[in-house]
Design a protein around this motif. Sequence first.
Motif, PDB file in Angstrom:
ATOM      1  N   LEU A 178       0.868  -1.183   0.000  1.00  8.62           N
ATOM      2  CA  LEU A 178       0.000   0.000   0.000  1.00  8.62           C
ATOM      3  C   LEU A 178       0.901   1.229   0.000  1.00  8.62           C
ATOM      4  CD1 LEU A 178      -2.775  -0.381   2.709  1.00  8.62           C
ATOM      5  CD2 LEU A 178      -3.025  -0.457   0.230  1.00  8.62           C
ATOM      6  N   LEU A 265      -7.610 -12.379   1.283  1.00  9.63           N
ATOM      7  CA  LEU A 265      -6.502 -11.460   1.572  1.00  9.63           C
ATOM      8  C   LEU A 265      -5.626 -11.974   2.708  1.00  9.63           C
ATOM      9  CD1 LEU A 265      -8.406  -8.051   1.387  1.00  9.63           C
ATOM     10  CD2 LEU A 265      -6.592  -8.804  -0.165  1.00  9.63           C
ATOM     11  N   ALA A 275      -2.848  -6.108   3.452  1.00  9.82           N
ATOM     12  CA  ALA A 275      -2.370  -4.912   2.741  1.00  9.82           C
ATOM     13  C   ALA A 275      -1.448  -5.311   1.593  1.00  9.82           C
ATOM     14  CB  ALA A 275      -1.639  -3.978   3.708  1.00  9.82           C
ATOM     15  N   LEU A 278      -3.562  -6.756  -1.281  1.00  6.33           N
ATOM     16  CA  LEU A 278      -4.763  -6.044  -1.747  1.00  6.33           C
ATOM     17  C   LEU A 278      -4.767  -5.732  -3.242  1.00  6.33           C
ATOM     18  CD1 LEU A 278      -7.449  -4.602  -0.994  1.00  6.33           C
ATOM     19  CD2 LEU A 278      -6.106  -2.523  -0.675  1.00  6.33           C
ATOM     20  N   ILE A 298     -13.267  -5.252   6.492  1.00  5.49           N
ATOM     21  CA  ILE A 298     -11.891  -5.297   7.002  1.00  5.49           C
ATOM     22  C   ILE A 298     -11.866  -4.451   8.274  1.00  5.49           C
ATOM     23  CG2 ILE A 298      -9.468  -4.818   6.447  1.00  5.49           C
ATOM     24  CD1 ILE A 298     -10.638  -6.600   4.296  1.00  5.49           C
ATOM     25  N   GLY A 304      -5.380  -1.327   8.655  1.00  5.51           N
ATOM     26  CA  GLY A 304      -6.734  -1.538   8.155  1.00  5.51           C
ATOM     27  C   GLY A 304      -7.395  -0.235   7.725  1.00  5.51           C
ATOM     28  N   ILE A 307      -6.217   0.306   4.242  1.00  4.22           N
ATOM     29  CA  ILE A 307      -6.881  -0.662   3.344  1.00  4.22           C
ATOM     30  C   ILE A 307      -8.295  -0.177   3.042  1.00  4.22           C
ATOM     31  CG2 ILE A 307      -7.736  -3.037   3.116  1.00  4.22           C
ATOM     32  CD1 ILE A 307      -5.431  -3.931   4.945  1.00  4.22           C
ATOM     33  N   ASN A 308      -9.029   0.240   4.077  1.00  3.57           N
ATOM     34  CA  ASN A 308     -10.411   0.689   3.872  1.00  3.57           C
ATOM     35  C   ASN A 308     -10.475   1.987   3.062  1.00  3.57           C
ATOM     36  OD1 ASN A 308     -11.989  -1.379   5.042  1.00  3.57           O
ATOM     37  ND2 ASN A 308     -11.310  -0.723   7.070  1.00  3.57           N
ATOM     38  N   ARG A 310      -8.411   2.788   0.610  1.00  9.14           N
ATOM     39  CA  ARG A 310      -8.236   2.392  -0.803  1.00  9.14           C
ATOM     40  C   ARG A 310      -9.491   1.693  -1.323  1.00  9.14           C
ATOM     41  NH1 ARG A 310      -4.573   4.533   1.544  1.00  9.14           N
ATOM     42  NH2 ARG A 310      -2.388   4.535   0.882  1.00  9.14           N
TER      43      ARG A 310
END
Length: 318
Positions: A178, A265, A275, A278, A298, A304, A307-308, A310
């Motif tokens: 990421l 994932l 991550a 992803l 997630i 996290g 991740i959320n 993105r």
Amino acid sequence: MNQDLPPYIDGRDVDKALSLWHSGQVVAIPTETVYGLAADACNGEAVAQIYATKARPRFNPLIVHVANIAMAKRYVIWTTEAERLAAEFWPGPLTLVLRRKDNCPLSELVSAGGETVALRMPAHPLTRHLLETFDGGLAAPSANRSGRISPTSAAHVQAEFGATIPLVIDGGICTVGLESTVLDLSTSTPVILRPGGITRAMLSPFLPRLGETVTGGTLKSPGMLESHYAPGIPVRLNVTEVATDEALLAFGRDVPPGSAHMLNLSPDGTLTKAAANLFSYLRLLDDTRYRAIAVMPIPNEGIGEAINDRLRRAAAPR
Ligand code: TXA
Ligand code: MG
């Protein structure tokens, strides 16, 4: 050829990259976060070539990658906060937005005409070697077409650009997966502009006045989610049930049954693994055979949050 190179580095690629940069061209490089499209940050035409290759809107500024703190000080007004954070987190996935120095030699384009520059010292040993040898900043956005999924392998970059870039340096799969955390230190209250590998909890002890996270920057209308990291097919978030014509991006153990295809994932629920997987899993599921990519929830803690961030952009209206 340099005799001190780590064994997996191909010295011919290093020489070729340096000569391409000296002649104002763009070369794709690995970093620990994602692959970047790199050019000489002091050469305006070379930087313009990055925007053209990515088809990126001009107003979006670029990160300048540096070999060390001494190089950062050539370009920006270095602060005690920057010193503290760089000592702790550089090299690594933390980008610091600082004010340009008077007579800063960087192209105005990297700042998109503004007063600040985003700087980062990447951790990938091959790219650190390239930066030290080039002895100057490299402007490098993620090596994807504007708005699309970021690349985490050299093959992704090849698939995205083919022969339109002269060289892709292969440094393996990105370990973080990421993009870096972007932290604005140019205003009185530091703010996170993009969540990433260095989390809010990791930064807080060094920044007692850390403001609320503001993703998307000032160019965005409040409340609007910018479409970004977008696969070709729709993305549906926080699913607990999945249709038979959907691809499922799963997380953890309790995977709903019945999808056309499933990738997990992290079956054991590890956020750093999720991550790292992803972007490559989103690419693998981005196939018109499926109606949409359905994504399980997630946890919004630690990485996290990035991740959320993105995933919300991947699912935003186009
Ligand atoms: O991990 C990364 O950061 C990767 C690798 C290649 O280093 N690079 C990357 O670059 O993600 P890019 O261009 O895709 O994203 C840069 C982000 C954008 O959100 C941009 O708006 C922000 O950094 N940015 C760059 N310069 C800035 C500045 N002067 N002020 C505020 N935000 C800035
Ligand atoms: Mg990007």
